[in-house]
Design an enzyme around this catalytic site. Structure first.
Site, mmCIF file in Angstrom:
data_model
loop_
_atom_site.group_PDB
_atom_site.id
_atom_site.type_symbol
_atom_site.label_atom_id
_atom_site.label_comp_id
_atom_site.label_asym_id
_atom_site.label_seq_id
_atom_site.Cartn_x
_atom_site.Cartn_y
_atom_site.Cartn_z
ATOM 1 N N HIS A 28 9.011 3.279 -1.045
ATOM 2 C CA HIS A 28 8.137 3.180 0.117
ATOM 3 C C HIS A 28 7.992 1.731 0.530
ATOM 4 C CE1 HIS A 28 5.779 3.101 -3.607
ATOM 5 N NE2 HIS A 28 4.967 2.254 -2.997
ATOM 6 N N GLN A 34 5.624 -1.383 -9.068
ATOM 7 C CA GLN A 34 5.702 -0.148 -8.284
ATOM 8 C C GLN A 34 4.946 0.951 -9.020
ATOM 9 O OE1 GLN A 34 9.710 1.235 -7.624
ATOM 10 N NE2 GLN A 34 9.053 2.972 -6.378
ATOM 11 N N ILE A 77 -3.734 5.428 1.316
ATOM 12 C CA ILE A 77 -5.035 6.016 0.984
ATOM 13 C C ILE A 77 -6.055 4.944 0.590
ATOM 14 C CG2 ILE A 77 -4.676 6.436 -1.497
ATOM 15 C CD1 ILE A 77 -5.705 9.325 -0.957
ATOM 16 N N ASN A 116 7.567 -2.791 -3.274
ATOM 17 C CA ASN A 116 7.446 -3.018 -4.710
ATOM 18 C C ASN A 116 8.515 -2.190 -5.419
ATOM 19 O OD1 ASN A 116 5.153 -4.685 -4.401
ATOM 20 N ND2 ASN A 116 3.832 -2.893 -4.238
ATOM 21 N N HIS A 153 5.507 -0.814 2.343
ATOM 22 C CA HIS A 153 4.155 -1.059 2.852
ATOM 23 C C HIS A 153 4.289 -1.897 4.125
ATOM 24 C CE1 HIS A 153 1.895 -0.228 -1.051
ATOM 25 N NE2 HIS A 153 3.119 -0.427 -1.518
#
Ligand code: AMP
Ligand code: ZN
Length: 116
Positions: A99, A93, A31, A86, A101
């Site tokens: 997740h 994180q 986002i 992270n 990136h």
């Protein structure tokens, strides 16, 4: 995890710009992109972080990495990319659902860490 933001994205309760999905993983645009290409790839199953992943999470973790190049190329980073995961407090994180990136774009993303 009922109140996990990325679990809500998996369930479609929060909108996301999906770029890849299969039974096990979901990829969507960050986002707040830090580079022209900035995609998050997550396991659909809730795993908090690499610090809490179990041995039987290895297949889905492998799938995230195995799909990274295909996702990066499709999103406009055909000549390489960086994967960042992270982890925990020290890893800064922010979202406690594992997740990866994928960051890239036409230009190099720069050195991994700022020189100090
Ligand atoms: P991290 O610091 O590794 O936990 O990064 C969390 C990332 O999630 C940040 O880059 C945020 O911009 C991103 N993020 C947070 N909420 C959303 C959302 N609803 N959709 C897409 N990306 C998000
Ligand atoms: Zn979750």
């Amino acid at each position: 995890m009922s109140d996990c933001i990325f679990c809500k994205i998996v369930r479609g309760e929060i909108p996301s710009k999906k770029v890849f999905e299969d039974d096990d993983i979901l990829a969507f645009n960050d986002i707040t992109p830090q580079r022209p290409v900035h995609v998050l790839v997550i396991p659909k199953k809730h795993i908090t972080s690499l610090a809490t992943a179990a041995a039987d999470d290895a297949p889905v973790l492998g799938k995230i990495l195995a799909k990274a190049n295909e996702i990066a190329v499709a999103q406009g980073s055909p000549d390489g990319f960086r994967v960042i995961i992270n982890t925990g407090r020290v890893g800064n994180q922010e979202v406690p659902h594992l997740h990866a990136h994928i960051v890239g774009g036409p230009d190099p993303v720069g050195p991994m860490l700022k020189r100090i």
